[in-house]
Motif scaffolding. Structure first.
Motif, PDB file in Angstrom:
ATOM      1  N   MET A   1       5.470  44.400 -26.299  1.00 20.70           N
ATOM      2  CA  MET A   1       4.661  45.202 -25.799  1.00 20.70           C
ATOM      3  C   MET A   1       3.697  44.801 -24.415  1.00 20.70           C
ATOM      4  N   VAL A   2       4.260  46.246 -23.909  1.00 21.49           N
ATOM      5  CA  VAL A   2       3.546  46.114 -22.662  1.00 21.49           C
ATOM      6  C   VAL A   2       2.050  45.909 -22.509  1.00 21.49           C
ATOM      7  N   ASP A   3       1.324  44.722 -21.338  1.00 21.71           N
ATOM      8  CA  ASP A   3      -0.221  44.392 -21.329  1.00 21.71           C
ATOM      9  C   ASP A   3      -0.126  45.159 -19.908  1.00 21.71           C
ATOM     10  N   TYR A   4      -1.491  46.069 -19.805  1.00 18.35           N
ATOM     11  CA  TYR A   4      -1.920  46.322 -18.627  1.00 18.35           C
ATOM     12  C   TYR A   4      -3.387  45.278 -18.317  1.00 18.35           C
ATOM     13  N   MET A   5      -3.541  45.790 -16.998  1.00 23.85           N
ATOM     14  CA  MET A   5      -4.867  44.930 -16.404  1.00 23.85           C
ATOM     15  C   MET A   5      -5.333  46.006 -14.786  1.00 23.85           C
ATOM     16  N   PHE A   6      -6.783  46.899 -15.768  1.00 20.23           N
ATOM     17  CA  PHE A   6      -7.450  47.148 -15.073  1.00 20.23           C
ATOM     18  C   PHE A   6      -7.793  46.811 -13.428  1.00 20.23           C
ATOM     19  N   ALA A   7      -8.066  46.790 -12.751  1.00 18.76           N
ATOM     20  CA  ALA A   7      -8.934  45.945 -11.359  1.00 18.76           C
ATOM     21  C   ALA A   7      -9.069  47.185 -10.812  1.00 18.76           C
ATOM     22  N   TYR A   8     -10.604  46.718 -10.239  1.00 19.66           N
ATOM     23  CA  TYR A   8     -11.428  47.922  -9.990  1.00 19.66           C
ATOM     24  C   TYR A   8     -12.075  47.637  -8.930  1.00 19.66           C
ATOM     25  N   ALA A   9     -12.113  45.672  -8.064  1.00 21.88           N
ATOM     26  CA  ALA A   9     -12.882  45.499  -6.356  1.00 21.88           C
ATOM     27  C   ALA A   9     -11.163  44.988  -6.163  1.00 21.88           C
ATOM     28  N   TYR A  81     -15.366  30.897 -17.820  1.00 19.07           N
ATOM     29  CA  TYR A  81     -16.473  30.819 -17.647  1.00 19.07           C
ATOM     30  C   TYR A  81     -17.775  31.773 -17.093  1.00 19.07           C
ATOM     31  N   ILE A  82     -16.544  32.435 -16.023  1.00 20.87           N
ATOM     32  CA  ILE A  82     -17.694  33.421 -15.155  1.00 20.87           C
ATOM     33  C   ILE A  82     -17.149  35.321 -15.344  1.00 20.87           C
ATOM     34  N   TYR A  83     -16.189  35.139 -16.146  1.00 19.26           N
ATOM     35  CA  TYR A  83     -15.515  36.387 -16.488  1.00 19.26           C
ATOM     36  C   TYR A  83     -15.284  36.257 -17.964  1.00 19.26           C
ATOM     37  N   HIS A  84     -15.512  37.591 -18.465  1.00 18.41           N
ATOM     38  CA  HIS A  84     -14.301  37.451 -19.403  1.00 18.41           C
ATOM     39  C   HIS A  84     -13.885  38.724 -19.686  1.00 18.41           C
ATOM     40  N   ARG A  85     -12.740  38.782 -20.747  1.00 22.69           N
ATOM     41  CA  ARG A  85     -12.294  40.460 -20.902  1.00 22.69           C
ATOM     42  C   ARG A  85     -12.524  41.669 -21.616  1.00 22.69           C
ATOM     43  N   GLU A  86     -12.654  42.855 -21.637  1.00 25.42           N
ATOM     44  CA  GLU A  86     -13.125  43.347 -22.455  1.00 25.42           C
ATOM     45  C   GLU A  86     -11.767  44.481 -22.164  1.00 25.42           C
ATOM     46  N   TYR A 102     -11.595  43.082 -16.407  1.00 25.15           N
ATOM     47  CA  TYR A 102     -12.174  41.788 -16.355  1.00 25.15           C
ATOM     48  C   TYR A 102     -14.047  42.027 -15.380  1.00 25.15           C
ATOM     49  N   LEU A 103     -14.749  41.491 -16.710  1.00 26.78           N
ATOM     50  CA  LEU A 103     -16.470  41.925 -16.225  1.00 26.78           C
ATOM     51  C   LEU A 103     -16.954  40.582 -15.735  1.00 26.78           C
ATOM     52  N   LEU A 104     -18.625  40.494 -15.193  1.00 30.54           N
ATOM     53  CA  LEU A 104     -18.721  39.010 -15.848  1.00 30.54           C
ATOM     54  C   LEU A 104     -19.409  38.937 -16.635  1.00 30.54           C
TER      55      LEU A 104
END
Length: 150
Positions: A1-9, A81-86, A102-104
């Motif tokens: 299964m392909v896993d994607y991450m969406f980066a915004y910064a 600790y700082i960020y969680h994944r949504e 990743y969101l704070l």
């Protein structure tokens, strides 16, 4: 299964991301609906996050991630600790894909980031060919919040 991450910064910068996650594969840019860029933390040290906003959207870089890449980026982002994944979905080349963003973790006060951080973010946006409007809108919202509080 392909896993994607969406980066915004700054993780939209392909060169920088490859330093952290050499196995990650850049799949393109997409738009994440229902979120707005925000900076949260202590004044002069705030960092980027996203906040839910039905009227807004943000550009994201889409990265195909391996478990090793997630391990590395989790450490870099100080997850959990700082960020969680949504979980989120974007339209990538005409196809809906699911991924993580990743969101704070703790909702901190919207605050100004350092000028150095803003320069790095603007540089990342420039490399992606993006306008600085998303950054400017986030900074403008903070200024408006400050004036509303006075």
């Amino acid at each position: 299964m392909v896993d994607y991450m969406f980066a915004y910064a700054t993780n939209i910068d392909q060169e920088e991301m490859q330093k952290h996650c050499p196995n990650a594969i850049f799949r393109g840019y997409a738009t994440l609906e229902g979120y707005a860029l925000d900076f949260q933390g202590y004044t002069g040290h705030a960092i980027a996050t996203l906040k839910k906003d039905k009227k807004s959207s943000v550009n994201v870089a889409v990265w195909e991630m391996t478990p090793e890449d997630y391990y590395t980026i989790d450490n870099f982002e100080k997850f959990p600790y700082i960020y969680h994944r949504e979980h989120a979905k974007v339209l990538l080349m005409g196809r809906k894909v699911k991924g993580s963003v990743y969101l704070l973790k703790n909702k901190l006060q919207s605050s100004m980031p350092s000028e150095e951080y803003l320069q790095a973010l603007r540089k990342s946006f420039d490399k992606a060919g993006w306008s600085h409007q998303t950054i400017n809108d986030a900074l403008k919202r903070m200024e408006e919040q400050k004036s509303d509080e006075v």
